[in-house]
Scaffold this motif. Structure first.
Motif, mmCIF file in Angstrom:
data_model
loop_
_atom_site.group_PDB
_atom_site.id
_atom_site.type_symbol
_atom_site.label_atom_id
_atom_site.label_comp_id
_atom_site.label_asym_id
_atom_site.label_seq_id
_atom_site.Cartn_x
_atom_site.Cartn_y
_atom_site.Cartn_z
ATOM 1 N N TRP A 87 71.493 -68.519 82.095
ATOM 2 C CA TRP A 87 71.186 -69.189 80.828
ATOM 3 C C TRP A 87 69.748 -68.924 80.408
ATOM 4 O O TRP A 87 68.852 -68.862 81.249
ATOM 5 C CB TRP A 87 71.347 -70.703 80.967
ATOM 6 N N ASP A 88 69.572 -68.838 79.095
ATOM 7 C CA ASP A 88 68.227 -68.845 78.525
ATOM 8 C C ASP A 88 67.898 -70.305 78.226
ATOM 9 O O ASP A 88 68.512 -70.919 77.356
ATOM 10 C CB ASP A 88 68.197 -68.008 77.241
ATOM 11 N N ARG A 124 70.180 -58.119 82.810
ATOM 12 C CA ARG A 124 70.228 -58.874 81.555
ATOM 13 C C ARG A 124 68.835 -59.284 81.081
ATOM 14 O O ARG A 124 68.550 -59.320 79.889
ATOM 15 C CB ARG A 124 71.100 -60.114 81.739
ATOM 16 N N SER A 171 71.159 -70.854 75.482
ATOM 17 C CA SER A 171 72.370 -70.064 75.344
ATOM 18 C C SER A 171 72.661 -69.343 76.652
ATOM 19 O O SER A 171 71.765 -69.125 77.459
ATOM 20 C CB SER A 171 72.199 -69.028 74.232
ATOM 21 N N GLN A 172 73.923 -69.005 76.822
ATOM 22 C CA GLN A 172 74.284 -68.255 78.009
ATOM 23 C C GLN A 172 73.979 -66.790 77.786
ATOM 24 O O GLN A 172 74.337 -66.207 76.763
ATOM 25 C CB GLN A 172 75.763 -68.450 78.321
ATOM 26 N N LEU A 173 73.337 -66.183 78.754
ATOM 27 C CA LEU A 173 72.987 -64.773 78.616
ATOM 28 C C LEU A 173 74.057 -63.877 79.206
ATOM 29 O O LEU A 173 74.363 -62.817 78.686
ATOM 30 C CB LEU A 173 71.650 -64.498 79.297
ATOM 31 N N THR A 174 74.599 -64.292 80.314
ATOM 32 C CA THR A 174 75.671 -63.511 80.900
ATOM 33 C C THR A 174 76.407 -64.369 81.906
ATOM 34 O O THR A 174 75.953 -65.446 82.288
ATOM 35 C CB THR A 174 75.131 -62.229 81.563
ATOM 36 N N GLY A 175 77.556 -63.901 82.343
ATOM 37 C CA GLY A 175 78.328 -64.624 83.338
ATOM 38 C C GLY A 175 79.425 -63.736 83.872
ATOM 39 O O GLY A 175 79.991 -62.947 83.127
ATOM 40 N N PHE A 176 79.662 -63.833 85.162
ATOM 41 C CA PHE A 176 80.698 -63.003 85.775
ATOM 42 C C PHE A 176 81.448 -63.789 86.827
ATOM 43 O O PHE A 176 80.956 -64.791 87.352
ATOM 44 C CB PHE A 176 80.082 -61.776 86.454
ATOM 45 N N PHE A 188 79.374 -67.154 88.253
ATOM 46 C CA PHE A 188 77.981 -67.524 87.975
ATOM 47 C C PHE A 188 77.650 -67.301 86.518
ATOM 48 O O PHE A 188 78.292 -66.517 85.831
ATOM 49 C CB PHE A 188 77.010 -66.745 88.879
ATOM 50 N N ARG A 189 76.643 -68.032 86.085
ATOM 51 C CA ARG A 189 76.179 -67.902 84.703
ATOM 52 C C ARG A 189 74.664 -67.878 84.662
ATOM 53 O O ARG A 189 74.011 -68.565 85.435
ATOM 54 C CB ARG A 189 76.659 -69.088 83.857
#
Lengths: 301, 458
Positions: free
Chosen positions: B142-143, B176, B148-153, B139-140
Motif C-alpha cells: 500500500w501507498d 513496484r 491506495s494499493q500499489l500491488t498484490g499477489f 500480500f498487498r
C-alpha cells in the motif's frame, strides 16, 4: 463600392491586428505566471472561486463515514472513475476479465450494500490455479506485468479476496478521504465563496512560493538510480484548502504512467506533496492565488 | 474635385467611425474575455529541483495466519524486511512501533495510524496452509499517503519453499516502488576457501542471495576458480584443476553432473556463458599466449575470436550478444577492449591510469564493471560501454572480481584482508550499490572469493 472595399479591407486589417495583438498577450499572461513575481497579472476573478467540479462526490463519501464492521463496503466505496484523479494509467482499458460487475455500481453503491462476494472470480486474478509445472518453485498467481491495475480486493475470508480494481478508485478514495477530513475538521474553513471578501489583489511574494517549495522539497524522496532520470520531469497539480491541507494531488501526465520509471518518479512526487500537507505559512488573504498549484518535479542530476 | 473628394472621405470616415467603434468595442470585449479566462485559469507554478535520497520508510507486518502458519508468516515478513533493508533503498520500521495490529488489517489498513509512524509504504497479508499441504500466501503493498494499493499477489508453494516466496514478494515490492526489476530471488555461487595459504582448499559453494540455504557443490579435492552462472541459473561453468591441468567445466546444480568443455590439449580458463546459454566464451592458452575462443555447446564447434601475440582474456558478452568486452595487454599494459561477437572491430575503451581487468558487461547493457589496479591499490569500478565516465566504487588492498545483480543495480565482489603475519589472509564477499553507497558483507561459513550472481531464478 470603393467604400465597401475600403471598409472591408479595414475590417480585415482590424481582425488581423486583433488576432495578432490579442492572442499573444494571452500567452504572455500565461507565461509570466511561471515566475512568482509577475503574478500581478492574475487579478482574482470570480471564476477562480468556483469550487472544483467534483464537490458532489464529497457528499456521497461523507455519508459512509461510520465504518463499522462491514468493511467490504468501505472498499466498495468506489467512486466513479474520474479520469484525472487516477494515478495509475487510466487510459488503459485493460483488465477485460475483471471488469466484472464492479464498474456498474457507481456512487450509488457507495452507501452500503452487501459486498459482492460472488463477483470476484478468483481465476481472473489468478490465472493457473493449480500450476502443475513448478517442481518446488513458488508460483506467481497473478499475471506479473499488468500488476498496476491489479488490485487484490481485500475481502474477509478466502480467495475470492482478490479482484481487480482500477487504481483510480483508490486514488479518488484518497482524495475523498482528505476531503472528508476537511469536512470533519473542526477548524472548518469558511465556505469557499466567503473567502471572496478578503481576497487580496497583491501578488504573492516570492517568499511564499519559496516557502511552499521548501516544504515540498523537504518531503521529496527522490528515487535513486532510475535510468535516464533527467528526462523524468513530473507535473503534479494540487488543490488546497484554505488551511493549507492538500485536497487532491494529481499526476498531470497520466499517459506516461505505463513507464515504470516515470511512475516511480511521479508517485514519489505525489507522495512528497501529500506528506507536506498541510502546507504552512500561506497568507490566507491570498488564498485564491495559491489554492491551485502546479509543481514541476525535476530530478536533480 | 478635391474638396468633393475630401468631403466624401470625411463622410466615409464618420460613417466608418461608427463601425470602427463597434469593432473596437467588440474586440475589447473579446480581448477582455480571453484575458479573463486566462486569469481565471492562472495558477501558481513551482519548480521542485531538490529532494532527499533516503531509504523509504516501509512497514512490513507479519502475514496473518493460524496455527503453524502463523510462525511461517512471521518468518516470511522477516526475510522480506531483511532483503529490503539490505538493498539500502528501504528502511523497514520496527514492528514494535506499529499501532494497528496486523490481524485487524484484513480489510483496509487504517492509513492514519501508519502515517503516524512515518511509514510511506505498508505491506500486509495472510498465510494459510491448504488441505493439500501447500502454503498460500497473499500480500498487498500500500501507498500510505495516497491510501491506495500499489500491488498484490497470491503465491502457492510447498512449505519448504517459503523462502522463495519471501524473495519473490521482496522482488514485487522492490519493482513496484523503484521501477526496476528486483534481484532477491537469486543465488550466488562462489569459491569457498579454507586452510593455510600454501595449501588452500578451494571448493564451489552456492547460497541464496541473502546467505541462506548454503551448500557446497564440490568437495575441494581439485582447485576451482571463476564460477559463472548460465542464463537459466541451472548450470555453472568454472575452471577446475584436474590432475593439475586447468580446464573449463560445466556443472549442473541439480544433478551434480560435471563435464569438461571441449577437449583441448592446452589449458582453458575464464569461461562465461553467452546470453542465450548456447555458447561458452573463454580463453585458451597455447605456448604462453592466450586468445579468446567460443565453443557452441550444441555442436561443440570451436571458433577463435582473437589472434594476437598479446594475452587476451576475461571475455564477457553484452546482453544482446552483439559485442564482447575483454582485457588484453596488446597496447603495452592490461586494458579493456570491445569487439564484435565475431571478433572484428577491436577497440580499446579504457584509457585511465593503471591496469584494468575482469570486465563484466552489465545485464542492463549500459555499463561495464571492472577491476582496476593503480599504484598497488585495487578498485572496483564501472564505465560506460564506450569507456566514458569511469567511476570507482570501492578500493582497497585487494578487491576483485565484480559480478552484477540481474537488475544491474548492485555489484558483488570479494575483498582480501591481509593478516598480521601475511599467512592468515581473510577473503570475504561484499556487495555495493551502483551509487557507491551501501557496501554490505555477505556472510559465508568459510572465506569466500570469486562470487557470481545468478539471474533471477525462473
Amino acid at each position: 463600392m470603393r467604400r465597401g472595399i475600403t471598409f472591408s479591407s479595414l475590417l480585415h486589417l482590424a481582425i488581423l491586428l486583433l488576432a495578432y495583438f490579442g492572442v499573444p498577450s494571452l500567452f504572455s499572461s500565461e507565461e509570466v505566471l511561471e515566475r512568482p513575481i509577475p503574478v500581478t497579472i492574475y487579478t482574482v476573478r470570480e471564476e477562480t472561486v468556483l469550487p472544483p467540479p467534483q464537490a458532489p462526490e464529497v457528499e456521497a463519501e461523507a455519508e459512509p463515514e461510520p465504518e463499522p464492521e462491514p468493511e467490504p463496503d468501505k472498499e466498495a466505496v468506489p467512486i466513479p472513475p474520474a479520469p484525472d484523479v487516477a494515478h495509475e494509467a487510466p487510459p488503459k482499458p485493460p483488465e477485460p476479465t475483471p471488469s466484472k460487475p464492479e464498474p456498474a455500481p457507481r456512487v450509488a453503491e457507495a452507501a452500503a450494500q452487501p459486498p459482492p462476494p460472488p463477483s470476484i472470480p478468483e481465476p481472473s486474478l489468478v490465472p493457473p490455479p493449480p500450476p502443475p509445472k513448478p517442481v518446488h518453485l513458488a508460483k506467481v498467481k497473478s499475471k506479473p506485468e499488468p500488476d498496476p491495475i491489479l488490485e487484490v480486493k481485500p475481502t474477509p475470508p478466502d480467495p475470492l479476496a482478490s479482484l481487480l480494481k482500477s487504481v483510480m478508485e483508490s486514488a479518488q478514495k484518497a482524495i475523498k478521504l482528505e476531503q472528508k477530513q476537511a469536512n470533519a475538521e473542526p477548524v472548518a474553513p469558511p465556505p469557499q465563496t466567503s473567502t471572496m471578501s478578503r481576497v487580496s489583489d497583491e501578488p504573492l511574494s516570492l517568499s511564499v512560493s519559496d516557502a511552499i517549495r521548501r516544504q515540498v522539497e523537504d518531503n521529496w524522496n527522490v528515487p535513486a538510480g532510475a535510468a535516464d532520470a533527467a528526462d523524468l520531469t513530473v507535473e503534479i497539480r494540487i488543490s488546497l484548502r484554505s488551511d493549507g491541507g492538500v485536497i487532491r494531488a494529481v499526476i498531470v501526465d497520466q499517459s506516461r504512467l505505463t513507464d515504470a520509471f516515470y511512475r516511480t518518479m511521479a508517485e514519489s512526487a505525489r507522495r512528497a506533496v501529500l506528506q507536506a500537507s498541510p502546507l504552512r505559512d500561506l497568507p490566507p488573504e491570498k488564498y485564491e492565488q495559491w489554492r491551485e498549484i502546479t509543481f514541476t518535479f525535476k530530478p536533480p542530476v | 474635385m478635391i474638396r468633393q473628394t475630401q468631403g466624401e472621405t470625411i463622410l466615409i470616415d464618420t460613417k466608418f467611425k461608427g463601425y470602427f467603434r463597434t469593432l473596437i468595442f467588440a474586440g475589447l470585449v473579446l480581448f477582455l474575455t480571453l484575458v479573463d479566462v486566462g486569469a481565471a485559469r492562472a495558477e501558481l507554478k513551482i519548480d521542485i529541483t531538490r529532494g532527499n535520497i533516503e531509504p523509504m520508510p516501509i512497514a512490513i507486518t507479519r502475514l496473518v495466519g493460524e496455527g503453524g502458519a502463523e510462525q511461517l508468516g512471521r518468518e516470511i515478513a522477516q526475510v522480506v524486511s531483511a532483503n529490503l533493508e539490505r538493498s539500502g533503498l528501504f528502511l523497514p520500521i520496527d514492528p514494535k512501533a506499529f499501532i494497528q495490529k496486523p490481524e485487524t488489517m484484513k480489510q483496509r489498513p487504517r492509513f492514519g495510524e501508519w502515517r503516524q509512524i512515518n511509514a510511506e509504504a505498508l505491506v500486509n497479508g495472510t498465510i494459510e496452509i491448504e488441505p493439500d499441504g501447500r502454503v498460500k500466501v497473499t500480500f498487498r503493498l500500500w501507498d500510505v499517503f495516497a491510501e491506495s494499493q500499489l500491488t498484490g499477489f497470491i503465491y502457492r508453494t510447498l512449505e519448504e519453499s517459503w523462502r522463495r516466496v519471501a524473495h519473490k514478494i521482496s522482488d514485487d515490492i522492490y519493482k513496484r516502488i523503484t521501477g526496476e526489476e528486483g534481484y532477491f530471488d537469486t543465488r550466488i555461487v562462489y569459491v569457498a576457501e579454507s586452510g593455510p595459504a600454501n595449501l588452500r582448499k578451494k571448493q564451489l559453494a552456492i547460497m541464496d542471495q541473502d546467505g541462506a540455504n548454503h551448500r557446497f557443490l564440490t568437495n575441494g579435492v581439485d582447485l576451482v576458480l571463476t564460477p559463472r552462472f548460465s542464463p537459466s541459473a541451472q548450470e555453472i561453468t568454472y575452471l577446475s584443476f584436474f590432475h593439475d591441468q586447468p580446464r573449463v567445466y560445466i556443472l549442473n546444480i541439480d544433478t551434480g553432473q560435471q563435464e569438461v568443455v571441449g577437449d583441448f590439449p592446452s589449458m582453458t580458463f575464464a569461461p562465461r556463458f553467452s546470453p542465450d546459454g548456447n555458447t561458452i566464451i573463454m580463453s585458451l592458452a597455447t605456448d604462453g599466449n592466450s586468445d579468446i575462443y567460443t565453443m557452441d555447446l550444441r555442436n561443440r564447434q570451436i571458433t577463435q575470436l582473437t589472434k594476437h601475440s598479446a594475452i587476451d582474456t576475461s571475455p564477457s558478452y553484452s546482453p544482446d550478444a552483439e559485442k564482447v568486452v575483454f582485457n588484453s595487454d596488446r597496447g603495452g599494459s592490461q586494458q579493456l577492449y570491445v569487439m564484435d561477437a565475431s571478433g572484428r572491430n577491436v577497440e580499446r575503451i579504457s584509457f585511465g591510469n593503471g591496469r584494468y581487468a575482469t570486465p563484466v558487461w552489465s545485464p542492463r547493457g549500459d555499463l561495464i564493471a571492472f577491476t582496476k589496479i593503480h599504484k598497488s591499490q585495487f578498485y572496483i569500478g564501472v564505465m560506460d560501454v564506450d569507456g566514458g565516465r569511469e567511476r570507482l566504487l570501492v578500493g582497497g588492498f585487494f578487491v576483485e572480481a565484480p559480478t552484477w545483480s540481474p537488475n544491474g543495480r548492485v555489484l558483488s565482489y570479494f575483498r582480501q584482508i591481509p593478516g598480521s603475519d601475511g599467512t592468515d589472509d581473510k577473503t570475504e564477499l561484499y556487495s555495493i550499490d551502483l551509487t557507491g553507497y551501501n557496501e554490505r558483507l555477505l556472510v559465508t561459513p568459510l572465506d569466500g572469493s570469486d562470487p557470481a550472481w545468478s539471474p533471477l531464478i525462473p
